[in-house]
Scaffold this motif. Structure first.
Motif, PDB file in Angstrom:
ATOM      1  N   ASP A   5      22.951  30.604  43.804  1.00  0.00           N
ATOM      2  CA  ASP A   5      21.837  30.828  42.880  1.00  0.00           C
ATOM      3  C   ASP A   5      21.059  32.055  43.342  1.00  0.00           C
ATOM      4  O   ASP A   5      20.259  31.985  44.269  1.00  0.00           O
ATOM      5  N   LEU A   6      21.309  33.198  42.723  1.00  0.00           N
ATOM      6  CA  LEU A   6      20.721  34.457  43.172  1.00  0.00           C
ATOM      7  C   LEU A   6      19.208  34.511  43.038  1.00  0.00           C
ATOM      8  O   LEU A   6      18.572  35.367  43.651  1.00  0.00           O
ATOM      9  N   THR A   7      18.585  33.607  42.284  1.00  0.00           N
ATOM     10  CA  THR A   7      17.125  33.610  42.206  1.00  0.00           C
ATOM     11  C   THR A   7      16.502  33.285  43.561  1.00  0.00           C
ATOM     12  O   THR A   7      15.371  33.664  43.833  1.00  0.00           O
ATOM     13  N   TYR A   8      17.255  32.588  44.428  1.00  0.00           N
ATOM     14  CA  TYR A   8      16.741  32.278  45.760  1.00  0.00           C
ATOM     15  C   TYR A   8      16.585  33.526  46.618  1.00  0.00           C
ATOM     16  O   TYR A   8      15.751  33.565  47.513  1.00  0.00           O
ATOM     17  N   VAL A   9      17.394  34.552  46.370  1.00  0.00           N
ATOM     18  CA  VAL A   9      17.294  35.778  47.161  1.00  0.00           C
ATOM     19  C   VAL A   9      15.910  36.390  46.990  1.00  0.00           C
ATOM     20  O   VAL A   9      15.222  36.699  47.977  1.00  0.00           O
ATOM     21  N   ASP A  10      15.456  36.554  45.764  1.00  0.00           N
ATOM     22  CA  ASP A  10      14.136  37.131  45.513  1.00  0.00           C
ATOM     23  C   ASP A  10      13.025  36.236  46.046  1.00  0.00           C
ATOM     24  O   ASP A  10      12.064  36.714  46.653  1.00  0.00           O
ATOM     25  N   ARG A  11      13.147  34.932  45.861  1.00  0.00           N
ATOM     26  CA  ARG A  11      12.125  34.007  46.361  1.00  0.00           C
ATOM     27  C   ARG A  11      12.036  34.041  47.877  1.00  0.00           C
ATOM     28  O   ARG A  11      10.947  34.027  48.446  1.00  0.00           O
ATOM     29  N   LEU A  12      13.180  34.123  48.524  1.00  0.00           N
ATOM     30  CA  LEU A  12      13.180  34.166  49.976  1.00  0.00           C
ATOM     31  C   LEU A  12      12.598  35.488  50.476  1.00  0.00           C
ATOM     32  O   LEU A  12      11.821  35.511  51.430  1.00  0.00           O
ATOM     33  N   ARG A  13      12.931  36.583  49.831  1.00  0.00           N
ATOM     34  CA  ARG A  13      12.355  37.875  50.227  1.00  0.00           C
ATOM     35  C   ARG A  13      10.839  37.871  50.082  1.00  0.00           C
ATOM     36  O   ARG A  13      10.135  38.433  50.921  1.00  0.00           O
ATOM     37  N   GLU A  14      10.322  37.247  49.031  1.00  0.00           N
ATOM     38  CA  GLU A  14       8.872  37.167  48.835  1.00  0.00           C
ATOM     39  C   GLU A  14       8.209  36.301  49.904  1.00  0.00           C
ATOM     40  O   GLU A  14       7.102  36.586  50.355  1.00  0.00           O
ATOM     41  N   ALA A  15       8.872  35.231  50.313  1.00  0.00           N
ATOM     42  CA  ALA A  15       8.285  34.287  51.265  1.00  0.00           C
ATOM     43  C   ALA A  15       8.456  34.733  52.721  1.00  0.00           C
ATOM     44  O   ALA A  15       7.726  34.268  53.589  1.00  0.00           O
ATOM     45  N   TRP A  16       9.397  35.628  52.979  1.00  0.00           N
ATOM     46  CA  TRP A  16       9.707  36.009  54.359  1.00  0.00           C
ATOM     47  C   TRP A  16       8.602  36.874  54.936  1.00  0.00           C
ATOM     48  O   TRP A  16       8.187  37.845  54.342  1.00  0.00           O
ATOM     49  N   THR A  17       8.132  36.531  56.132  1.00  0.00           N
ATOM     50  CA  THR A  17       7.019  37.271  56.728  1.00  0.00           C
ATOM     51  C   THR A  17       7.393  38.004  58.010  1.00  0.00           C
ATOM     52  O   THR A  17       6.566  38.714  58.554  1.00  0.00           O
ATOM     53  N   LEU A  18       8.601  37.846  58.489  1.00  0.00           N
ATOM     54  CA  LEU A  18       9.015  38.532  59.712  1.00  0.00           C
ATOM     55  C   LEU A  18       9.476  39.942  59.379  1.00  0.00           C
ATOM     56  O   LEU A  18      10.475  40.126  58.684  1.00  0.00           O
ATOM     57  N   SER A  19       8.760  40.928  59.854  1.00  0.00           N
ATOM     58  CA  SER A  19       9.061  42.307  59.485  1.00  0.00           C
ATOM     59  C   SER A  19      10.314  42.848  60.151  1.00  0.00           C
ATOM     60  O   SER A  19      10.890  43.822  59.681  1.00  0.00           O
ATOM     61  N   ASP A  20      10.758  42.243  61.246  1.00  0.00           N
ATOM     62  CA  ASP A  20      11.926  42.765  61.943  1.00  0.00           C
ATOM     63  C   ASP A  20      13.242  42.110  61.500  1.00  0.00           C
ATOM     64  O   ASP A  20      14.284  42.356  62.095  1.00  0.00           O
ATOM     65  N   VAL A  21      13.205  41.296  60.457  1.00  0.00           N
ATOM     66  CA  VAL A  21      14.394  40.631  59.941  1.00  0.00           C
ATOM     67  C   VAL A  21      14.526  40.947  58.462  1.00  0.00           C
ATOM     68  O   VAL A  21      13.566  40.830  57.704  1.00  0.00           O
ATOM     69  N   SER A  22      15.718  41.366  58.058  1.00  0.00           N
ATOM     70  CA  SER A  22      15.966  41.691  56.652  1.00  0.00           C
ATOM     71  C   SER A  22      16.742  40.576  55.978  1.00  0.00           C
ATOM     72  O   SER A  22      17.593  39.932  56.595  1.00  0.00           O
ATOM     73  N   ILE A  23      16.451  40.363  54.710  1.00  0.00           N
ATOM     74  CA  ILE A  23      17.209  39.429  53.890  1.00  0.00           C
ATOM     75  C   ILE A  23      18.208  40.255  53.094  1.00  0.00           C
ATOM     76  O   ILE A  23      17.814  41.121  52.304  1.00  0.00           O
ATOM     77  N   VAL A  24      19.476  40.041  53.317  1.00  0.00           N
ATOM     78  CA  VAL A  24      20.503  40.818  52.632  1.00  0.00           C
ATOM     79  C   VAL A  24      21.516  39.886  52.000  1.00  0.00           C
ATOM     80  O   VAL A  24      21.708  38.760  52.425  1.00  0.00           O
ATOM     81  N   THR A  25      22.150  40.376  50.973  1.00  0.00           N
ATOM     82  CA  THR A  25      23.254  39.668  50.345  1.00  0.00           C
ATOM     83  C   THR A  25      24.293  40.704  49.946  1.00  0.00           C
ATOM     84  O   THR A  25      23.943  41.841  49.637  1.00  0.00           O
ATOM     85  N   GLY A  26      25.522  40.331  50.007  1.00  0.00           N
ATOM     86  CA  GLY A  26      26.592  41.265  49.681  1.00  0.00           C
ATOM     87  C   GLY A  26      27.127  41.014  48.287  1.00  0.00           C
ATOM     88  O   GLY A  26      26.585  40.193  47.539  1.00  0.00           O
ATOM     89  N   PRO A  27      28.178  41.725  47.957  1.00  0.00           N
ATOM     90  CA  PRO A  27      28.820  41.470  46.667  1.00  0.00           C
ATOM     91  C   PRO A  27      29.384  40.045  46.654  1.00  0.00           C
ATOM     92  O   PRO A  27      29.381  39.367  47.685  1.00  0.00           O
ATOM     93  N   SER A  28      29.843  39.635  45.530  1.00  0.00           N
ATOM     94  CA  SER A  28      30.343  38.262  45.416  1.00  0.00           C
ATOM     95  C   SER A  28      31.332  37.970  46.538  1.00  0.00           C
ATOM     96  O   SER A  28      32.106  38.827  46.957  1.00  0.00           O
ATOM     97  N   SER A  29      31.262  36.775  47.053  1.00  0.00           N
ATOM     98  CA  SER A  29      32.141  36.378  48.149  1.00  0.00           C
ATOM     99  C   SER A  29      32.742  35.024  47.832  1.00  0.00           C
ATOM    100  O   SER A  29      32.288  34.308  46.949  1.00  0.00           O
ATOM    101  N   THR A  30      33.749  34.677  48.596  1.00  0.00           N
ATOM    102  CA  THR A  30      34.378  33.375  48.435  1.00  0.00           C
ATOM    103  C   THR A  30      33.699  32.381  49.374  1.00  0.00           C
ATOM    104  O   THR A  30      33.051  32.781  50.349  1.00  0.00           O
ATOM    105  N   PRO A  31      33.851  31.097  49.113  1.00  0.00           N
ATOM    106  CA  PRO A  31      33.280  30.097  50.024  1.00  0.00           C
ATOM    107  C   PRO A  31      33.786  30.261  51.466  1.00  0.00           C
ATOM    108  O   PRO A  31      33.019  30.079  52.410  1.00  0.00           O
ATOM    109  N   MET A  32      35.028  30.635  51.641  1.00  0.00           N
ATOM    110  CA  MET A  32      35.564  30.820  52.995  1.00  0.00           C
ATOM    111  C   MET A  32      34.914  32.012  53.694  1.00  0.00           C
ATOM    112  O   MET A  32      34.658  31.966  54.898  1.00  0.00           O
ATOM    113  N   GLN A  33      34.633  33.080  52.949  1.00  0.00           N
ATOM    114  CA  GLN A  33      33.949  34.225  53.543  1.00  0.00           C
ATOM    115  C   GLN A  33      32.530  33.830  53.957  1.00  0.00           C
ATOM    116  O   GLN A  33      32.058  34.236  55.026  1.00  0.00           O
ATOM    117  N   ASP A  34      31.857  33.046  53.123  1.00  0.00           N
ATOM    118  CA  ASP A  34      30.518  32.571  53.467  1.00  0.00           C
ATOM    119  C   ASP A  34      30.560  31.747  54.749  1.00  0.00           C
ATOM    120  O   ASP A  34      29.742  31.934  55.652  1.00  0.00           O
TER     121      ASP A  34
END
Length: 75
Positions: A5-34
């Protein structure tokens, strides 16, 4: 972030307060890659209700690798 659910990416970025950690996501992946990413990362931050997180936590705990949990509060 690994999510079905890609809406969680934006919500997590908004809620994240640690400046030295980035929230990233890649192109579509398979469950095994995850799962490979979850189990081989330096630190795994999982959702306590996710079956994917549960597998990664069991794997990492057996190998004494660090894990943590997070949740988003309902708005």
């Amino acid at each position: 972030i690994g999510t079905d659910d890609l809406t969680y990416v934006d919500r997590l970025r908004e809620a994240w307060t640690l400046s030295d950690v980035s929230i990233v996501t890649g192109p579509s992946s398979t469950p095994m890659q995850d799962q490979a990413l979850f189990t081989l990362s330096d630190f795994f931050l999982g959702n306590c209700v996710s079956s994917f997180s549960a597998f990664a936590v069991r794997y990492r705990t057996a190998r004494n690798q660090p894990v943590g949990f997070w949740t988003l509060l309902a708005t």
